[in-house]
Design a protein around this motif. Sequence first.
Motif, PDB file in Angstrom:
ATOM      1  N   GLY A   1       0.820  -1.209   0.000  1.00 21.34           N
ATOM      2  CA  GLY A   1       0.000   0.000   0.000  1.00 21.34           C
ATOM      3  C   GLY A   1       0.850   1.253   0.000  1.00 21.34           C
ATOM      4  N   LEU A   2       1.854   1.261   0.870  1.00 19.19           N
ATOM      5  CA  LEU A   2       2.732   2.428   0.956  1.00 19.19           C
ATOM      6  C   LEU A   2       3.494   2.627  -0.339  1.00 19.19           C
ATOM      7  CD1 LEU A   2       4.399   2.446   4.479  1.00 19.19           C
ATOM      8  CD2 LEU A   2       2.885   4.125   3.453  1.00 19.19           C
ATOM      9  N   GLY A   3       3.965   1.522  -0.918  1.00 18.48           N
ATOM     10  CA  GLY A   3       4.705   1.595  -2.172  1.00 18.48           C
ATOM     11  C   GLY A   3       3.842   2.223  -3.266  1.00 18.48           C
ATOM     12  N   LEU A   4       2.591   1.770  -3.358  1.00 18.60           N
ATOM     13  CA  LEU A   4       1.680   2.318  -4.367  1.00 18.60           C
ATOM     14  C   LEU A   4       1.447   3.808  -4.139  1.00 18.60           C
ATOM     15  CD1 LEU A   4      -0.987  -0.507  -4.757  1.00 18.60           C
ATOM     16  CD2 LEU A   4       0.701   0.270  -6.438  1.00 18.60           C
ATOM     17  N   LEU A   5       1.211   4.160  -2.874  1.00 14.79           N
ATOM     18  CA  LEU A   5       0.976   5.570  -2.549  1.00 14.79           C
ATOM     19  C   LEU A   5       2.164   6.431  -2.954  1.00 14.79           C
ATOM     20  CD1 LEU A   5      -0.719   5.674   0.964  1.00 14.79           C
ATOM     21  CD2 LEU A   5      -1.489   6.836  -1.088  1.00 14.79           C
ATOM     22  N   LEU A   6       3.376   5.957  -2.579  1.00 14.30           N
ATOM     23  CA  LEU A   6       4.575   6.736  -2.894  1.00 14.30           C
ATOM     24  C   LEU A   6       4.773   6.827  -4.400  1.00 14.30           C
ATOM     25  CD1 LEU A   6       7.190   5.628  -0.227  1.00 14.30           C
ATOM     26  CD2 LEU A   6       6.202   7.901  -0.549  1.00 14.30           C
ATOM     27  N   TRP A   7       4.560   5.739  -5.097  1.00 14.98           N
ATOM     28  CA  TRP A   7       4.743   5.725  -6.552  1.00 14.98           C
ATOM     29  C   TRP A   7       3.779   6.725  -7.199  1.00 14.98           C
ATOM     30  CZ3 TRP A   7       1.064   4.019 -10.229  1.00 14.98           C
ATOM     31  CH2 TRP A   7       1.545   3.959 -11.546  1.00 14.98           C
ATOM     32  N   TRP A   8       2.534   6.675  -6.759  1.00 13.53           N
ATOM     33  CA  TRP A   8       1.543   7.591  -7.323  1.00 13.53           C
ATOM     34  C   TRP A   8       1.919   9.035  -7.012  1.00 13.53           C
ATOM     35  CZ3 TRP A   8      -1.586  10.988  -4.529  1.00 13.53           C
ATOM     36  CH2 TRP A   8      -2.558  11.657  -5.289  1.00 13.53           C
ATOM     37  N   TRP A   9       2.412   9.241  -5.805  1.00 17.30           N
ATOM     38  CA  TRP A   9       2.722  10.591  -5.380  1.00 17.30           C
ATOM     39  C   TRP A   9       3.905  11.165  -6.159  1.00 17.30           C
ATOM     40  CZ3 TRP A   9       6.578  13.042  -2.131  1.00 17.30           C
ATOM     41  CH2 TRP A   9       6.194  14.324  -1.747  1.00 17.30           C
ATOM     42  N   LEU A  10       4.967  10.348  -6.306  1.00 21.49           N
ATOM     43  CA  LEU A  10       6.144  10.802  -7.047  1.00 21.49           C
ATOM     44  C   LEU A  10       5.779  11.072  -8.507  1.00 21.49           C
ATOM     45  CD1 LEU A  10       8.893   8.467  -5.581  1.00 21.49           C
ATOM     46  CD2 LEU A  10       8.627  10.939  -5.239  1.00 21.49           C
ATOM     47  N   ARG A  11       4.925  10.208  -9.070  1.00 21.44           N
ATOM     48  CA  ARG A  11       4.545  10.367 -10.464  1.00 21.44           C
ATOM     49  C   ARG A  11       3.771  11.669 -10.662  1.00 21.44           C
ATOM     50  NH1 ARG A  11       0.821   7.271 -14.327  1.00 21.44           N
ATOM     51  NH2 ARG A  11      -0.559   8.369 -12.916  1.00 21.44           N
ATOM     52  N   SER A  12       2.800  11.912  -9.780  1.00 18.45           N
ATOM     53  CA  SER A  12       2.006  13.118  -9.974  1.00 18.45           C
ATOM     54  C   SER A  12       2.811  14.357  -9.555  1.00 18.45           C
ATOM     55  CB  SER A  12       0.685  13.025  -9.210  1.00 18.45           C
ATOM     56  OG  SER A  12       0.932  12.693  -7.875  1.00 18.45           O
ATOM     57  N   ALA A  13       3.775  14.189  -8.651  1.00 21.91           N
ATOM     58  CA  ALA A  13       4.605  15.327  -8.263  1.00 21.91           C
ATOM     59  C   ALA A  13       5.479  15.761  -9.444  1.00 21.91           C
ATOM     60  CB  ALA A  13       5.471  14.963  -7.062  1.00 21.91           C
ATOM     61  N   ALA A  14       5.939  14.754 -10.224  1.00 27.15           N
ATOM     62  CA  ALA A  14       6.772  15.086 -11.379  1.00 27.15           C
ATOM     63  C   ALA A  14       5.958  15.849 -12.423  1.00 27.15           C
ATOM     64  CB  ALA A  14       7.332  13.798 -11.989  1.00 27.15           C
ATOM     65  N   ALA A  15       4.673  15.455 -12.567  1.00 35.36           N
ATOM     66  CA  ALA A  15       3.821  16.108 -13.550  1.00 35.36           C
ATOM     67  C   ALA A  15       3.378  17.493 -13.076  1.00 35.36           C
ATOM     68  CB  ALA A  15       2.594  15.239 -13.814  1.00 35.36           C
ATOM     69  N   ARG A  16       3.514  17.697 -11.770  1.00 36.09           N
ATOM     70  CA  ARG A  16       2.912  18.869 -11.163  1.00 36.09           C
ATOM     71  C   ARG A  16       3.980  19.955 -10.952  1.00 36.09           C
ATOM     72  NH1 ARG A  16       2.205  17.248  -6.117  1.00 36.09           N
ATOM     73  NH2 ARG A  16       0.724  15.626  -6.608  1.00 36.09           N
ATOM     74  N   GLN A  17       4.380  20.611 -11.993  1.00 37.28           N
ATOM     75  CA  GLN A  17       5.339  21.705 -11.846  1.00 37.28           C
ATOM     76  C   GLN A  17       4.564  22.994 -11.653  1.00 37.28           C
ATOM     77  OE1 GLN A  17       8.473  21.462 -11.494  1.00 37.28           O
ATOM     78  NE2 GLN A  17       8.752  19.315 -12.015  1.00 37.28           N
ATOM     79  N   SER A  18       5.078  23.835 -10.800  1.00 42.72           N
ATOM     80  CA  SER A  18       4.398  25.094 -10.561  1.00 42.72           C
ATOM     81  C   SER A  18       4.449  25.947 -11.827  1.00 42.72           C
ATOM     82  CB  SER A  18       5.076  25.758  -9.370  1.00 42.72           C
ATOM     83  OG  SER A  18       5.225  27.091  -9.565  1.00 42.72           O
TER      84      SER A  18
ATOM     85  N   VAL B   1      19.372   4.802  -0.240  1.00 38.66           N
ATOM     86  CA  VAL B   1      19.439   5.449   1.070  1.00 38.66           C
ATOM     87  C   VAL B   1      18.070   5.976   1.495  1.00 38.66           C
ATOM     88  CG1 VAL B   1      20.413   7.408   2.298  1.00 38.66           C
ATOM     89  CG2 VAL B   1      21.863   6.017   0.852  1.00 38.66           C
ATOM     90  N   MET B   2      17.217   6.310   0.499  1.00 41.69           N
ATOM     91  CA  MET B   2      15.887   6.842   0.818  1.00 41.69           C
ATOM     92  C   MET B   2      14.896   5.735   1.189  1.00 41.69           C
ATOM     93  SD  MET B   2      15.989  10.021   0.694  1.00 41.69           S
ATOM     94  CE  MET B   2      17.688  10.544   0.811  1.00 41.69           C
ATOM     95  N   LEU B   3      15.329   4.478   1.017  1.00 37.36           N
ATOM     96  CA  LEU B   3      14.428   3.343   1.188  1.00 37.36           C
ATOM     97  C   LEU B   3      13.656   3.316   2.515  1.00 37.36           C
ATOM     98  CD1 LEU B   3      13.976   1.357  -1.022  1.00 37.36           C
ATOM     99  CD2 LEU B   3      15.522  -0.237   0.090  1.00 37.36           C
ATOM    100  N   PRO B   4      14.295   3.631   3.647  1.00 36.78           N
ATOM    101  CA  PRO B   4      13.537   3.553   4.911  1.00 36.78           C
ATOM    102  C   PRO B   4      12.278   4.414   4.920  1.00 36.78           C
ATOM    103  CG  PRO B   4      15.868   3.671   5.392  1.00 36.78           C
ATOM    104  CD  PRO B   4      15.730   3.869   3.903  1.00 36.78           C
ATOM    105  N   LEU B   5      12.191   5.412   4.050  1.00 35.41           N
ATOM    106  CA  LEU B   5      10.974   6.222   3.996  1.00 35.41           C
ATOM    107  C   LEU B   5       9.786   5.410   3.498  1.00 35.41           C
ATOM    108  CD1 LEU B   5      12.115   9.641   2.477  1.00 35.41           C
ATOM    109  CD2 LEU B   5      11.457   9.142   4.828  1.00 35.41           C
ATOM    110  N   ALA B   6      10.083   4.323   2.770  1.00 35.03           N
ATOM    111  CA  ALA B   6       9.012   3.572   2.127  1.00 35.03           C
ATOM    112  C   ALA B   6       8.443   2.473   3.011  1.00 35.03           C
ATOM    113  CB  ALA B   6       9.510   2.971   0.808  1.00 35.03           C
ATOM    114  N   ALA B   7       8.993   2.298   4.213  1.00 37.53           N
ATOM    115  CA  ALA B   7       8.436   1.279   5.108  1.00 37.53           C
ATOM    116  C   ALA B   7       8.053   1.954   6.409  1.00 37.53           C
ATOM    117  CB  ALA B   7       9.456   0.185   5.376  1.00 37.53           C
ATOM    118  N   SER B   8       7.017   1.455   7.047  1.00 36.72           N
ATOM    119  CA  SER B   8       6.643   2.058   8.306  1.00 36.72           C
ATOM    120  C   SER B   8       7.588   1.567   9.405  1.00 36.72           C
ATOM    121  CB  SER B   8       5.208   1.698   8.657  1.00 36.72           C
ATOM    122  OG  SER B   8       5.140   0.364   9.080  1.00 36.72           O
TER     123      SER B   8
END
Lengths: 530, 337
Positions: free
Chosen positions: A237-254, A367-374
Amino acid sequence: MNSSRSPYRSAAPWLAIAPALLLLVFFVWPLAGIVARGASGAAFATLFANPAIAPVLWFTVWQALASTLLTLVVALPVTHILARYHFAGRRLLLALVSTAFVLPTVVVGAAFLALLPPAWHRTVWAIIAAHVYFNSAVVVRVVGSRWEQLHPHMADAARTLGASPLRILRTITLPLLRSALGAAGAVVFLFSFTSYGVVRVLGGPARSTIETEIYLRAVQLDDLGGATALSVLQLVGLGLLLWWWLRSAAARQSPPGTIFTQVRRPRSAAAFAAVYGIGTLAAAGVLAPLLAMLLRSLRVGGTLNTTGWRAAFTPGLQSVLPAPFAAVLTSLQFALATSVCATLLGLAAASAIAYGSRRLVLFEAFVMLPLAASAVTLGLGMLITFDEAPLDLRGAWIIMPLAHSLIALPLVVRMLLPVVRAVPQGAREAAAVLGAAPWQVWFSIDRPLVARAALAAAAFAFAVSLGEFGASSFLTRRTTETLPVAISRLLARPGDLVQAQGYVLATLLVLLTVSAIAAVDGLRPDRLAI
Amino acid sequence: MAASPVPAATPTSAAPVTLTLLAYDSFTPSANIFDAFTNQTGIKVQLALAGDAGELVTKAALTAGKPEGDVLWGVDNTLLSRALQADMFVPYAAPNLAYMDPAVTALVPGHAVTPVDTGDVCINYDIAWFKARSLAPPLTLQDLASAAYKDLLVTPSPLTASPGLAFLLATVAEFGEDGWQAYWTQLRANGVLVVDGWTEAYYTEFSGSSGKGSRPLVVSYGSSPPAEVIYADPPIATAPTAVVLRTCFRQVEFAGILRGTAHAREAQLLLDYLTSVAFQEDLPLTLFVYPVHQAAALPEAFIKHAQRPAAPLQVDPARIAAQRSAWLDEWTTLVLR
C-alpha cells in the motif's frame, strides 16, 4: 557542478560502503524476512479469511480520508492568513504550527487524551482531531508556499468586477492551489494512513489501524503470521501511494512566471478581524492540548499539586520498581547514540552521492528506502530476524539506536546533501593545486562549511530518536523503556496518579523535542520546506 | 543441584546479585515484601512490569532464550500452553510443590513453571444498586443477556486482560464451542461495555467500587468482595458487592525461571520464596488471589466474605491451546467491530 573533477571521486564508493552495509543488514534483511514469511498465498488466505481484518483495513482508509479532508478544511484559513498577511505574531504562529508537526505522535495522543472529555476518549473523533493537529503544518507549508506566489491582483480585479469572496475562492484561488492541495493532501493521507502512536494512545480496544493491528497480533495475540501478512500489505500500500505521489509530483510543476511574494498588512476592518481571529484561534488550538497535558500532570486527587511530578522521580514499591524518570535517561542515551550514528552515516552517504559518479544515483535511491516502510514494519522485522545466531540482538543495547538511525538516515541525507553539494569546487581545486592531500582538502575546505549542517542534522536525528515509537514498541526491553513507550504504558492504566506520571513524562518529552528542533532551526542557514 | 528452601547466605564471594522479576502491570505485592528475601540471601529483587498477562507471555515467548528478566510471574492456565510451546522456561521442581493441591501441580507435570496462586473470575454485582431498584441480581450467564440487565455489564477485553479472557472462556464452557458466539451477539445487543484492562473496568466503570462508575455488573474476581471490606474506609461489616457463583471460571497462575538467565541458582531461591508461606500469605490482600501453599493462612475477612464456587466453569487446556487465537478473532469481530 561537474563532479568529474572532484578530488574525492575515488573515495566516493568507499564512503558508500558503511551506510549501504547498514541498510542491507538492518533494513533490507529484516524486511526480506517479513516478505518471506508474510507474502505467501497461504498467509494471505488466512489473513483474509479472518473476519477481524476487513474492518481494520476499512477503518484505516476511511479515518485517513476523513483526517485529510478535515485537516485541509481546518488548516486553509490559517494558511490563508499566513500566506497573505503581515501581522504581529505571524512568525510566532508559524513556529507554533510547525512545533505541532514535530511533536512525537505519542505526545499528541497524550495531549488530546488530556484535553478531550472522557466521553470522547476511544472514539474515532479523538483520533482524527489529533491527526488534524499535527498535520496542519503540512498544509500550511506546502499550500502556503504556493499561495504566497499567487498574484493578489487577480483577486483584486475579480473583486472590482463584483465577485464575492466565496466566488473568488471558488473560481480563482482554489483552482490555482489545486496541485498544492493535492500534494499536501497526499502527505497528510500518508501520515494518517500509517498513524500508530496516536491510535495506540487514543484508540482503545475497538479501534485498530493496520499499524496497531500489526502490533496487537505480533505482541498481544501471538499471531506472527497475521502480523507479517499485514506488514506486507502495508508495504505494498505504501509503495503504491509513494509511486503515485512521485509520479504526480513530477507532472505537477508550478506554473512559470508566478513567483511573487506579496504579503501585506490587513487593511479593511473585516480582514483585520479575520486575521487576528483566525490567528488567535489557531494559536490557542496548538497550545490548548499541551496546556491540558501540563495541567493533568499537576492534578492528582482533584487538586493542583506536585504529587505526580514527585512520584515520577521516585522509585515505586519501596524501590523495587524503577522511577518513571529513568525513561528520560534511557531516551537521552539512545538519542545521543542515534545522532552520532545517523550523522556520521548520513554525512558519508551524502558525500558519496555528491562526489561520486552518476552510477551512485541508485545508491541515492537506496538510502531513501527507509521512507518507504513504516517504523512498525521495521520493528517487527528486526524482532523476528535478529533472534538467532549469528545475529541474536534481542536485548542488545545497540538495536534501538540502530533502528532509530535507519529511520533518521533518509532525512539526515536530505538535509546534508545540498550543503555538501554547495561547497565550491574551485576552493577544493585551489587547495589540491597547492599540494593538499584529499583528506587535507576535506578538512580545511569542506569541514568548516559542512559542520553547521552536520550539527543541525545531529540535533534532528536526536529529536527523531526521542519521539520514535513504532519500531521502539517492538524492540523495547522493560528494563530500558524509552519515553514514548513509558508514556503509552502509563496512560493505558487508570488512576490519576499513574496518569499524572504519564503526563509528566509527556511534558518532559515536549520540552526535549522542542529544544532539539530549536537547535536544528538555529543551526540551519536556510529553512527546509517540507 | 540442591534445592534447599533455606539457602546458605554467601553474599561475600561476589557482588550482590540483582534478579529482575517480570510481571504483569497489576502485580502489586506489599511494599518491602522482598526485604526478607534480600536479608536472607543477599539477593536483590528488581521488578519490571510488562503490560497485561497476554502481552507479558507473548513478549517472553518472542524473547525466549534472551529474556528480559530472570523470573516471570503471571502465566495463567489460559496462556500456559503458549508458554510451554515457546520453551521459555527452565524447569525447576520447587520443594514447596509438596505443600500444594495435587490437582493444581498436575497441570505442569514437567515443572516448567510452578503454581503460585489460584483465583476465580466471576461476575460481581453492586448489592446496593440492585436493592435500590428492587431488581434481583442475575444468577446465570444467560441472565446477563436479558433486557432487565441492559447496559449494566462492563468487562475487560479478552484481547488485553486475563480476566477478560477467563470470562470469554467461561462463556465457551457454558454455551459450548458453537454456542458462545450467539450469546456474545446477545450481550453486545444488550449493551456490554468492553474496556482495556481490569483496573479500568473495576475501579472506573463499576458502581460498587471506589470509582463509583455507572455499571453495577463487572467481570472481576471471586475475591473482590472481601477486598472491598478489607480496604473500606471507614470500616464496614459486610461487603458492598457479591459474586454470581455460577459464572466463575477457575484461574491458576504460575511463575517460572526464564531460560537464558545468568542467575539460575538465585532464580530458584526466588521461586522458593514466592511459594513460601510468608509470601503466599501476602497474596490475598494485595493480589486478591488464593495462596497455593496449603499451610498459608487466609485473612479472616477472606474466610468471612469470600465465596468459592464448588464447581467452577472449566475448558480443557488442550482446547484452549488449539482455539485461543481463533476464538479471540471471532470475539473481536462479533463484539468490537
